[in-house]
Write an enzyme that holds these catalytic residues in place. Structure first.
Site, PDB file in Angstrom:
ATOM      1  N   HIS A 200       0.963  -1.225   0.066  1.00 26.86           N
ATOM      2  CA  HIS A 200      -0.141   0.034  -0.079  1.00 26.86           C
ATOM      3  C   HIS A 200       0.987   1.257  -0.087  1.00 26.86           C
ATOM      4  O   HIS A 200       0.385   2.238  -0.685  1.00 26.86           O
ATOM      5  CB  HIS A 200      -0.999  -0.024   1.324  1.00 26.86           C
ATOM      6  CG  HIS A 200      -2.196  -0.663   0.945  1.00 26.86           C
ATOM      7  ND1 HIS A 200      -2.839  -1.463   1.715  1.00 26.86           N
ATOM      8  CD2 HIS A 200      -2.987  -0.455  -0.469  1.00 26.86           C
ATOM      9  CE1 HIS A 200      -3.927  -1.953   1.168  1.00 26.86           C
ATOM     10  NE2 HIS A 200      -4.185  -1.207   0.200  1.00 26.86           N
ATOM     11  N   GLU A 442     -11.092 -14.020 -23.031  1.00 29.73           N
ATOM     12  CA  GLU A 442      -9.848 -14.633 -22.270  1.00 29.73           C
ATOM     13  C   GLU A 442      -9.772 -15.970 -22.361  1.00 29.73           C
ATOM     14  O   GLU A 442      -8.593 -16.644 -21.988  1.00 29.73           O
ATOM     15  CB  GLU A 442      -9.556 -13.821 -21.107  1.00 29.73           C
ATOM     16  CG  GLU A 442     -10.821 -13.694 -20.089  1.00 29.73           C
ATOM     17  CD  GLU A 442     -10.262 -12.831 -18.710  1.00 29.73           C
ATOM     18  OE1 GLU A 442      -9.252 -12.247 -18.527  1.00 29.73           O
ATOM     19  OE2 GLU A 442     -11.406 -12.798 -17.947  1.00 29.73           O
ATOM     20  N   ASP A 466      -4.661 -13.186 -19.638  1.00 30.63           N
ATOM     21  CA  ASP A 466      -5.189 -14.616 -19.581  1.00 30.63           C
ATOM     22  C   ASP A 466      -5.533 -15.249 -21.271  1.00 30.63           C
ATOM     23  O   ASP A 466      -5.503 -16.450 -21.189  1.00 30.63           O
ATOM     24  CB  ASP A 466      -6.532 -14.541 -19.044  1.00 30.63           C
ATOM     25  CG  ASP A 466      -6.457 -14.699 -17.484  1.00 30.63           C
ATOM     26  OD1 ASP A 466      -5.580 -15.310 -17.067  1.00 30.63           O
ATOM     27  OD2 ASP A 466      -7.400 -13.949 -16.675  1.00 30.63           O
ATOM     28  N   CYS A 513      -7.824  -4.628 -22.686  1.00 30.54           N
ATOM     29  CA  CYS A 513      -7.640  -4.324 -21.263  1.00 30.54           C
ATOM     30  C   CYS A 513      -6.427  -5.102 -20.529  1.00 30.54           C
ATOM     31  O   CYS A 513      -5.951  -4.805 -19.558  1.00 30.54           O
ATOM     32  CB  CYS A 513      -8.764  -4.138 -20.346  1.00 30.54           C
ATOM     33  SG  CYS A 513      -9.447  -5.741 -19.955  1.00 30.54           S
TER      34      CYS A 513
HETATM   35  C1  PEP Z   1      -6.413 -10.168 -18.539  1.00 29.34           C
HETATM   36  O1  PEP Z   1      -6.609 -11.377 -18.107  1.00 29.34           O
HETATM   37  O2  PEP Z   1      -5.635  -9.700 -19.350  1.00 29.34           O
HETATM   38  C2  PEP Z   1      -6.841  -9.035 -17.623  1.00 29.34           C
HETATM   39  C3  PEP Z   1      -7.299  -7.517 -17.810  1.00 29.34           C
HETATM   40  O3  PEP Z   1      -7.481  -9.492 -16.438  1.00 29.34           O
HETATM   41  P1  PEP Z   1      -6.527  -9.846 -15.087  1.00 29.34           P
HETATM   42  O4  PEP Z   1      -5.104  -9.686 -15.561  1.00 29.34           O
HETATM   43  O5  PEP Z   1      -7.089  -9.241 -13.963  1.00 29.34           O
HETATM   44  O6  PEP Z   1      -6.785 -11.247 -15.039  1.00 29.34           O
HETATM   45 MG    MG Z   2      -7.851 -11.929 -16.641  1.00 32.81          MG
END
Ligand code: PEP
Ligand code: MG
Length: 589
Positions: A200, A442, A466, A513
């Site tokens: 943190h 994913e 993922d 993302c």
């Molecule tokens: C991903 O899998 O690309 C993602 C953005 O989710 P996380 O990294 O939280 O699994």
């Molecule tokens: Mg993910």
């Protein structure tokens, strides 16, 4: 500089908050309380328990006092971290275990509390997820506070740091309360023996933009107050008493870094638009409302991924609707007028949460994680859906679901969502009737049936972290396989193309993302594939925007057409590097 004192010692730690800073050190005593274990008699047990509980109460009063002072001095921002520490103080396990040690082992309260701490640390050390593992540091800080009250040792407050000129704080460890008390006018950086990137304190240092290097192990033992040090918060390097050459070198680096930051700032308010007029949405991945000022400061046009699991991590039981609503509402209000895309709980796999009774699984990444867990625990899921829906009355909110593998799953989710909406309508509780919903892509099955899934939702967001893991069967947390984790693998590129094409054929947006979105060298590929939105860490946005504004979408499409003809990731990479060198070289400095 360069005096007799210059010994130019170089230490490597963990860069916790970027930026280069040079100044004189002030060591603050954050050393651990030394605890001596003493045997007690059965008759002394009640008095020891009472002493322990009194110290707990004092620590709590003290923390509440710090919180009130800070709220009065600086407003409510960042105070949630202190709430986390108050929650730890209230944690029944901390009290139960310590009392049990006093009663059963007949040891003094300090020693009993230390033993409880050791148990907590052992438990946290076995957790794979870095963020969760580092929560052990929070427990340690709280326990230290209680111990100090038991042994009667006071601690100086960092509010009192009023030295001449600028100071760099060096400490064994700094608590989030310490960091919040720092006055940015006089403290220009800090270094600590303990800590990791997602502690943190590190998160707060980044939010407050104070350069910091943590995890240096023994730096407080190597420094004396008054020493000159250089901190490079990007590389994690610290130089103690630099010689003239190193000093000049870092001064130049500091100027260059600040020049680049200033240059990049120029992009903050410019549109994220290509030379042929294509407007890309550039958004941020966030976990805490504290990150929003930095996201806005870097020109983010909304939150593309709000990872809500953070809310579930520090609690013994899942947070109730009100707690979740408050968190989402804070985020939505802070980001207004831009949208916030809230992802429902994504735990399991390498992310563990107390009290969800996750079974030990042989293959956790393929186990009961993310949406699978939510659908097995509709009691928890519905609370989250209601909280997100309620927050949607306050501003633009989109909601999306992790790890969707097929149509049946998203239909079940939608049915639960409709029930939650109907309930809110019956209660007369406001929410956005037109709230958009999306899914994370994913899993390879979702790619293959992207056309079917596109009919069910308003947007796709590709989680490349993922998707790469599952497409290439490479455990994303296994450092021995990192060379095989290839974002440019032809299978990944074809998957991305299938997803964008299916989204656009159905008239919905394709977003991304995963970490890939924030890597500038992948931008020409993602642009050419046709993505509408990229969501990334705030600090990556200006760099990506700078390159985007020099790209031409039609040319990027041609580049992708060529990239898709190669057979290996290495071939794609070589081609991409030669294209970047030929067309965008000056954008990549
Ligand atoms: C991903 O899998 O690309 C993602 C953005 O989710 P996380 O990294 O939280 O699994
Ligand atoms: Mg993910």
């Amino acid at each position: 500089m360069g005096s007799a004192k210059s010994n130019n010692r170089l230490l490597q730690g963990i860069g916790a908050s970027p930026g280069i800073t040079i100044g004189q050190v002030r060591i603050t005593d954050r050393s651990r309380v030394v605890v001596i274990e003493e045997r007690i008699t059965a008759g002394e047990v009640p008095a020891e328990i009472a002493r322990f509980k009194a110290a707990l109460a004092k620590a709590k009063d003290e923390l509440l006092q710090v919180k009130d002072d800070l709220a009065a001095r600086r407003g409510p921002e960042h105070l949630y971290v202190l709430d986390t520490h108050l929650l730890i103080l209230d944690d029944s396990m901390l009290t139960r275990e310590t009392v049990a040690f006093i009663e059963q082992e007949l040891v003094n309260a300090e020693a009993a509390l230390k033993r409880t701490l050791a148990r907590f640390k052992e438990f946290f050390a076995g957790i794979e997820d870095e963020y969760l593992r580092e929560r052990s540091g929070d427990v340690e800080i709280v326990v230290e506070r209680v111990l100090r009250h038991m042994v009667g040792q006071d601690q100086e407050s960092l509010t009192d740091v009023t030295v001449e000129g600028k100071t760099i704080i060096a400490a064994h460890d700094l608590s989030p309360a310490d960091i919040l008390q720092i006055d940015k006018e006089s403290v220009i950086g800090f270094v600590t023996d303990l800590g990791g990137k997602t502690s943190h304190s590190a998160i707060l240092a980044r939010a407050l933009e104070i350069p910091a290097v943590v995890g240096l192990e023994r730096i407080t033992g190597e420094l004396a107050t008054g020493d000159t040090i250089i901190i490079d918060g990007t590389t994690g390097i610290v130089v103690i008493n630099p010689d003239q050459e190193t000093f000049r070198d870092y001064l130049k680096r500091k100027q260059h870094y600040e020049y680049l930051e200033r240059e990049l700032q120029k992009y903050r308010d410019l549109p994220a638009e290509t030379t042929d007029g294509f407007r890309m949405q550039l958004k941020g991945n966030v976990e805490f409302p504290e990150e929003i000022p930095s996201l806005k400061g870097h020109g983010g046009e909304g939150v593309g991924l709000y990872r809500t699991e953070i809310l579930f991590f520090n609690c013994p039981v899942p947070p109730d609707e009100e707690t979740q609503y408050n968190a989402y509402a804070t985020m939505v209000r802070a980001m207004a007028p831009h949208p916030v895309t809230i992802r429902t709980l994504d735990v399991g796999g390498d992310k563990f949460v107390a009290d969800l009774n996750l079974a030990d699984e042989l293959n956790p990444a393929l186990g009961v994680r993310a949406i699978r867990l939510s659908l097995r625990r509709p009691d928890i899921f519905t609370v989250q859906l209601r909280a997100i829906l309620r927050a949607s009355a306050l501003g633009k909110v989109r909601m999306f679901f992790p790890m969707i593998s097929g149509v049946a799953e998203i239909r079940t989710v939608k049915a639960l969502l409709e029930e939650a909406k109907a309930e809110l309508r019956r209660e007369g509780t406001a929410f956005d009737e037109a709230i958009e919903i999306g899914i994370m892509i994913e899993i390879p099955s979702a790619v293959i049936i992207a056309d079917l899934l596109a009919r069910e939702v308003d947007f796709f967001s590709v989680g490349t972290n993922d998707l790469i893991q599952y497409s290439l069967a490479i455990d994303r947390t296994n450092e021995h396989l990192s060379d095989l984790y290839e974002p440019l693998h032809p299978a990944v590129l074809r998957s991305l193309k299938m997803v964008v094409d299916a989204a656009h054929a159905a008239g919905i947006d394709a977003c991304i993302c995963g970490e890939m979105a924030g890597e500038p060298e992948f931008l020409p590929i993602l642009l050419g594939l046709g993505f509408d939105e990229l969501s990334m860490n705030a600090i990556s946005i200006p760099r990506v925007k700078k390159i985007l504004r020099r790209c031409n979408k039609a040319e990027a499409e041609q580049l992708v057409a060529r990239a898709l003809t190669f057979s290996t990731a290495q071939e794609v990479l070589s081609f991409l590097q030669s294209e970047i060198a030929a067309h965008y070289a000056d954008s990549f400095d």
